[in-house]
Enzyme design. Sequence first.
Site, PDB file in Angstrom:
ATOM      1  N   SER A  55      -1.485  -5.858   9.877  1.00 38.48           N
ATOM      2  CA  SER A  55      -1.319  -6.729   8.624  1.00 38.48           C
ATOM      3  C   SER A  55      -1.261  -8.213   8.964  1.00 38.48           C
ATOM      4  CB  SER A  55      -0.414  -6.220   7.725  1.00 38.48           C
ATOM      5  OG  SER A  55      -0.590  -5.294   6.951  1.00 38.48           O
TER       6      SER A  55
ATOM      7  N   SER B 281      -2.325  -6.312   5.066  1.00 43.09           N
ATOM      8  CA  SER B 281      -1.609  -6.817   4.110  1.00 43.09           C
ATOM      9  C   SER B 281      -1.187  -8.206   3.671  1.00 43.09           C
ATOM     10  CB  SER B 281      -0.235  -5.819   3.695  1.00 43.09           C
ATOM     11  OG  SER B 281       0.564  -6.067   4.681  1.00 43.09           O
TER      12      SER B 281
ATOM     13  N   LYS C 196       5.787 -14.292   3.746  1.00 41.87           N
ATOM     14  CA  LYS C 196       5.500 -13.286   2.904  1.00 41.87           C
ATOM     15  C   LYS C 196       6.282 -12.538   1.852  1.00 41.87           C
ATOM     16  CE  LYS C 196       2.881  -8.564   4.250  1.00 41.87           C
ATOM     17  NZ  LYS C 196       2.490  -7.863   5.238  1.00 41.87           N
TER      18      LYS C 196
HETATM   19  N1  GLN Z   1      -3.641  -1.788   6.495  1.00 43.13           N
HETATM   20  C1  GLN Z   1      -2.632  -1.300   7.332  1.00 43.13           C
HETATM   21  C2  GLN Z   1      -2.234  -0.062   6.330  1.00 43.13           C
HETATM   22  O1  GLN Z   1      -2.493   0.018   5.405  1.00 43.13           O
HETATM   23  C3  GLN Z   1      -1.758  -2.153   8.090  1.00 43.13           C
HETATM   24  C4  GLN Z   1      -0.882  -2.349   7.111  1.00 43.13           C
HETATM   25  C5  GLN Z   1       0.165  -3.453   7.856  1.00 43.13           C
HETATM   26  O2  GLN Z   1       0.187  -3.586   9.083  1.00 43.13           O
HETATM   27  N2  GLN Z   1       1.337  -3.311   7.213  1.00 43.13           N
HETATM   28  O3  GLN Z   1      -1.209   0.576   6.740  1.00 43.13           O
END
Ligand code: GLN
Length: 492
Positions: free
Chosen positions: A174, A150, A75
Site C-alpha cells: 500500500s 491503499s 494517511k
Molecule cells: N492491496 C493490498 C490489499 O488490498 C495491500 C493493502 C495494504 O498494503 N494496506 O490488501
Amino acid sequence: MDPTKTTLVELRDAIAAKKVSATEATRAYLGRIDRHNGPLHAYHETYADRALQRAADVDGGKITGPLAGVPISIKDNLCTEYGHTTCSSKMLENFQAPYTATAVVKLEQAGAIVLGKTVLDEFAMGSSTENSAFGPARNPWDTQRVPGGSSGGAAAAIAADLCAGSIGSDTGGSIRQPAALCGVVGLKPTYGRVSRYGLVAFASSLDQIGPLTHTVADAALMLQVISGQDPKDSTSAGVPVPDYTEQLDSPPQGLRIGIAKQYLSDANHPAVKRAIDQAVAVYRDAGARIVDVDLPHTEYGISTYYLVAPAEASSNLARYDGVRYGRRSPESTDLISLYSRSRAEGFGEEVQRRIMLGTYALSSGYYDAYYVRALKVRRLIKQDFDAAFESCDAILCPTTPGPAFRFGEKTDSPLAMYLNDVYTVNANMAGIPGISLLGGFASPDGLSHTDGGGLPVGVQFLGPLFEEAKLLRIARLYEAAAGYTHARPSLT
Ligand code: GLN
C-alpha cells in the site's frame, strides 16, 4: 523560491536558512490544496489553522528540529488527537482518537507540519482507493485513473505537490504500489523498524508505516525521524537506527543486484519491462554484478497473503461492535442486532468480504487447511529471500505489472484487483524492506515511450531485514542515473 516546487530536503534547508518562512511554505501548500484537492480528492480533511499556528511557532523559534517547518500529510489510518481518524470508513466517520500515533508524534517533534489526512481504501484494504467510503482519490497524471492504493491519497498528494512529504502504511504494497502508479518514491521499512502504535490495525504481522516522497533522500530523512523502538509497540525492534541520510551518494562497494525470473512475467506491461532493462543497464554501467536469484515460492504469494491478511483483519476488526466506539446503528433492537446492523452499515463491501474470508480461514475445521498452511507457505517465502540475499545485496523487480488502471476496471473482480499486488505482498510476508521509484512512462495505448509523457511505472528494490541504509544507497544510484526526480504531472 516556490516552496511547492522543491524536494522535502531542499525545503527543509531553505526554511532553516530563512530563505523562505515556514508560514510561507504552509500557506503555499494550503493554497495548492484549495485549488487542486477538489478534482484529486487526495485529502479527506485538512488542519489549516493548526498548521499555520505551528508554522508561526517554527518561524518564532519555538519549534525546531530536522523537519522544522516542512508541510506533510498523513494517511487517514494514523490516529491523531486532533481532527478525525476515519480510515475512509463509515464505521469511523466521526471518530476522534484519544491519542496520537508514535510516528506522527515523532514527525511533529522533529518540526514537521501536518497539513491534513489523506484518502485510503477503507481500512487500507484495496489497491485503488475505490474502496474509500467517501470517494476515491484520483491519479494526478490522469484523473480518469486510480492513484493506486491503499495509500492512494498520499501518493496523489505527493505527485501533485500538495505536501512535501507523506506518511502511508503498507500491509501488502500500500505504500509502494500507489507510489509506482503516481510516479513517486515509496518506502516500506522492515517490519518492526517503525512503531505501529496508533496505526489502525489491518493485519498486525504485516502492517508497517513508511514515507512517500519525491526523492530517495527525502524518504531517508523521513525514515530517520520515524524509526526506532517504542515501548508502546512490543513488535517494534530494538535494532539501532543508523544514519540513513549519510553517504546516500556513495553506492556500496562490490554491489550485487539480484534478478528473479519469477518477477519478470511476460504479462508485464512493455514499459515495466523496459524500466527493468534500463535499471539493469544502470547497475552494469556502475560496475555492479547482476546475479540471477531464485524465489520459487513467489507464485503462492497472492493466495497466501489473501489468507493471512484477511485472517488477521477479521480478528482486528472484531472490535467495531457498535458498543465501544465507531458507528452504532440507531435501528438496533437488541444486542445481536446492534452488532450486526452496526457492522453491516459501517463496513463497505470489500471489508465485509475480507472479514468473511478471514473468519472462514480461521474457523474450526478449516484452520489447519487454510490458515496454518498459509503460515507454512509464508515461512517458505521468507526462506526464499534469505537464500537470495546470500548472493545479492538487493533484488531489482517491478512494483506492479503495469501502470495505473481506469476507475471501475477491476472493481467487478476482486481477484483481478488482488493480482495487482503480485510483486509487493511477499516483502510484507517476509518482513523485508522495499522501495519503489519512478522507472519510466507508459502511454495509455500500451506502447512505452521515454519522453516523459503518459503514465508512470515503478521499479522496486527489495533488501534484507534492517538493511534500509544500504537499500537507500542502492536506490539512490538508480535515481541519480535515471533522472526522473523532477517529473511532475501537469494539472489543469
Ligand atoms: N492491496 C493490498 C490489499 O488490498 C495491500 C493493502 C495494504 O498494503 N494496506 O490488501
